[in-house]
Design a protein around this motif. Sequence first.
Motif, PDB file in Angstrom:
ATOM      1  N   ARG A  62       0.834  -1.188   0.000  1.00 59.34           N
ATOM      2  CA  ARG A  62       0.000   0.000   0.000  1.00 59.34           C
ATOM      3  C   ARG A  62       0.876   1.249   0.000  1.00 59.34           C
ATOM      4  O   ARG A  62       1.781   1.380   0.814  1.00 59.34           O
ATOM      5  CB  ARG A  62      -0.928   0.013   1.224  1.00 59.34           C
ATOM      6  CG  ARG A  62      -2.003  -1.069   1.175  1.00 59.34           C
ATOM      7  CD  ARG A  62      -2.897  -0.969   2.397  1.00 59.34           C
ATOM      8  NE  ARG A  62      -3.974  -1.939   2.333  1.00 59.34           N
ATOM      9  CZ  ARG A  62      -5.149  -1.717   1.774  1.00 59.34           C
ATOM     10  NH1 ARG A  62      -5.401  -0.533   1.242  1.00 59.34           N
ATOM     11  NH2 ARG A  62      -6.079  -2.644   1.743  1.00 59.34           N
ATOM     12  N   TRP A  63       0.563   2.165  -0.944  1.00 57.82           N
ATOM     13  CA  TRP A  63       1.336   3.384  -1.067  1.00 57.82           C
ATOM     14  C   TRP A  63       0.469   4.593  -0.711  1.00 57.82           C
ATOM     15  O   TRP A  63      -0.759   4.520  -0.709  1.00 57.82           O
ATOM     16  CB  TRP A  63       1.860   3.537  -2.504  1.00 57.82           C
ATOM     17  CG  TRP A  63       2.869   2.498  -2.875  1.00 57.82           C
ATOM     18  CD1 TRP A  63       2.624   1.238  -3.328  1.00 57.82           C
ATOM     19  CD2 TRP A  63       4.287   2.618  -2.796  1.00 57.82           C
ATOM     20  NE1 TRP A  63       3.795   0.571  -3.559  1.00 57.82           N
ATOM     21  CE2 TRP A  63       4.841   1.397  -3.235  1.00 57.82           C
ATOM     22  CE3 TRP A  63       5.156   3.655  -2.423  1.00 57.82           C
ATOM     23  CZ2 TRP A  63       6.204   1.176  -3.305  1.00 57.82           C
ATOM     24  CZ3 TRP A  63       6.521   3.427  -2.488  1.00 57.82           C
ATOM     25  CH2 TRP A  63       7.032   2.207  -2.917  1.00 57.82           C
ATOM     26  N   SER A  64       1.137   5.697  -0.461  1.00 59.67           N
ATOM     27  CA  SER A  64       0.434   6.925  -0.130  1.00 59.67           C
ATOM     28  C   SER A  64      -0.255   7.490  -1.377  1.00 59.67           C
ATOM     29  O   SER A  64       0.102   7.178  -2.517  1.00 59.67           O
ATOM     30  CB  SER A  64       1.416   7.949   0.447  1.00 59.67           C
ATOM     31  OG  SER A  64       0.791   9.205   0.604  1.00 59.67           O
TER      32      SER A  64
ATOM     33  N   ALA B 150       0.496   8.059  -5.910  1.00 52.51           N
ATOM     34  CA  ALA B 150      -0.406   7.956  -7.051  1.00 52.51           C
ATOM     35  C   ALA B 150      -0.392   9.239  -7.875  1.00 52.51           C
ATOM     36  O   ALA B 150      -0.402   9.209  -9.113  1.00 52.51           O
ATOM     37  CB  ALA B 150      -1.821   7.644  -6.571  1.00 52.51           C
ATOM     38  N   ALA B 151      -0.356  10.380  -7.191  1.00 52.30           N
ATOM     39  CA  ALA B 151      -0.290  11.652  -7.913  1.00 52.30           C
ATOM     40  C   ALA B 151       1.024  11.785  -8.671  1.00 52.30           C
ATOM     41  O   ALA B 151       1.059  12.278  -9.809  1.00 52.30           O
ATOM     42  CB  ALA B 151      -0.452  12.808  -6.934  1.00 52.30           C
TER      43      ALA B 151
ATOM     44  N   ILE C 155       3.980  11.465 -14.023  1.00 54.32           N
ATOM     45  CA  ILE C 155       4.922  10.792 -14.932  1.00 54.32           C
ATOM     46  C   ILE C 155       4.212  10.318 -16.190  1.00 54.32           C
ATOM     47  O   ILE C 155       4.713  10.475 -17.317  1.00 54.32           O
ATOM     48  CB  ILE C 155       5.609   9.626 -14.205  1.00 54.32           C
ATOM     49  CG1 ILE C 155       6.517  10.162 -13.089  1.00 54.32           C
ATOM     50  CG2 ILE C 155       6.418   8.788 -15.186  1.00 54.32           C
ATOM     51  CD1 ILE C 155       7.202   9.068 -12.308  1.00 54.32           C
ATOM     52  N   VAL C 156       3.024   9.739 -16.022  1.00 53.94           N
ATOM     53  CA  VAL C 156       2.267   9.257 -17.185  1.00 53.94           C
ATOM     54  C   VAL C 156       1.895  10.416 -18.102  1.00 53.94           C
ATOM     55  O   VAL C 156       1.987  10.313 -19.345  1.00 53.94           O
ATOM     56  CB  VAL C 156       1.016   8.489 -16.714  1.00 53.94           C
ATOM     57  CG1 VAL C 156       0.112   8.159 -17.895  1.00 53.94           C
ATOM     58  CG2 VAL C 156       1.420   7.204 -15.992  1.00 53.94           C
ATOM     59  N   LEU C 157       1.488  11.540 -17.533  1.00 55.12           N
ATOM     60  CA  LEU C 157       1.136  12.703 -18.345  1.00 55.12           C
ATOM     61  C   LEU C 157       2.344  13.251 -19.105  1.00 55.12           C
ATOM     62  O   LEU C 157       2.235  13.630 -20.279  1.00 55.12           O
ATOM     63  CB  LEU C 157       0.538  13.794 -17.460  1.00 55.12           C
ATOM     64  CG  LEU C 157      -0.851  13.502 -16.860  1.00 55.12           C
ATOM     65  CD1 LEU C 157      -1.269  14.619 -15.919  1.00 55.12           C
ATOM     66  CD2 LEU C 157      -1.885  13.313 -17.966  1.00 55.12           C
ATOM     67  N   VAL C 158       3.511  13.253 -18.436  1.00 51.58           N
ATOM     68  CA  VAL C 158       4.724  13.734 -19.109  1.00 51.58           C
ATOM     69  C   VAL C 158       5.105  12.805 -20.248  1.00 51.58           C
ATOM     70  O   VAL C 158       5.527  13.255 -21.330  1.00 51.58           O
ATOM     71  CB  VAL C 158       5.871  13.880 -18.091  1.00 51.58           C
ATOM     72  CG1 VAL C 158       7.188  14.174 -18.791  1.00 51.58           C
ATOM     73  CG2 VAL C 158       5.561  14.994 -17.096  1.00 51.58           C
ATOM     74  N   ILE C 159       4.956  11.490 -20.010  1.00 49.96           N
ATOM     75  CA  ILE C 159       5.284  10.534 -21.075  1.00 49.96           C
ATOM     76  C   ILE C 159       4.371  10.729 -22.277  1.00 49.96           C
ATOM     77  O   ILE C 159       4.820  10.719 -23.428  1.00 49.96           O
ATOM     78  CB  ILE C 159       5.204   9.096 -20.536  1.00 49.96           C
ATOM     79  CG1 ILE C 159       6.335   8.838 -19.531  1.00 49.96           C
ATOM     80  CG2 ILE C 159       5.280   8.081 -21.674  1.00 49.96           C
ATOM     81  CD1 ILE C 159       6.260   7.479 -18.875  1.00 49.96           C
TER      82      ILE C 159
END
Length: 283
Positions: A201-203, A207-208, A213-217
């Motif tokens: 589980r991550w903070s 996720a933000a 990163i996905v948007l930059v890619i």
Amino acid sequence: MRPPAERAPRGRPRKLLRRGIPLLPTLFTTGNVLLGFYAVITGLNGEFQRAALLVFIAGVLDGLDGRIARMTGTETDFGKEFDSLADVITFGFAPALLTYLWGVKDLARDAWLVPLFYVVCVALRLARFNVQVKPLDSRFFVGLPAPAGAGAICSLLFFAPDPSWREWMAALMAASLLLASVLMISTFRYRSFKKFDLTRRWSYRAAAFLAVIVLVIFRNPQATFLVIALLYTASGPLTFLWSRLRHLRRPPPAELPPPAVEALLPPPASSAAPRHPPDDSEA
């Protein structure tokens, strides 16, 4: 009924069945070879950006086959050797031939020696990895991994698929091949990310960050892949230099004072004569 001497041992059929190969990791490794070969075919047609993207996808499959083998408990010597042979094709021969066709061949008559040196270093790096018998820290690779080296080379192809974009790009590609070759056979440590737990589980901040990163890619994949490849390639030497600087800045351990001379000498003998029990003749 056959005599007892001609009967087959009871455990023989099971032993023959266990000589098979793990299917799921082998499928991923086979896909790795398929993508590497198809990348070469695509490069022969002059589609270098598409060929680089195929090598990127092959790198993802290469990371998944080992993880799946560890998760399913199907790690075998066959899978290890098959994976190394596949890596020589996909991450050694394919990037070397793509760069040669892309424009390295126009540098000089003997420019083919540079891609050849890269292929040899990939084979040496994988052979060293296979014969390592000393237990190492699984969090790190010794030397630049072959998929990461191929990713760094193909990120240049993905960023500039046209060699005539800049006059110095061919020389930069040849220098990148030499640098990646040296880093693969070096002893610099690189993060392996094998301990990265996807089920943890991550903070919400993580996720933000992933969303950014996905948007930059999606916004500029060419520059993003190039920056990621350069940062990971440079992480080994930079980490080594940082550790050396920290070692030099560390104060030397405090020296203990030398022991006193009196402590090294034996204790002095008492000047008083020892007492003897009284003799009965003197009583």
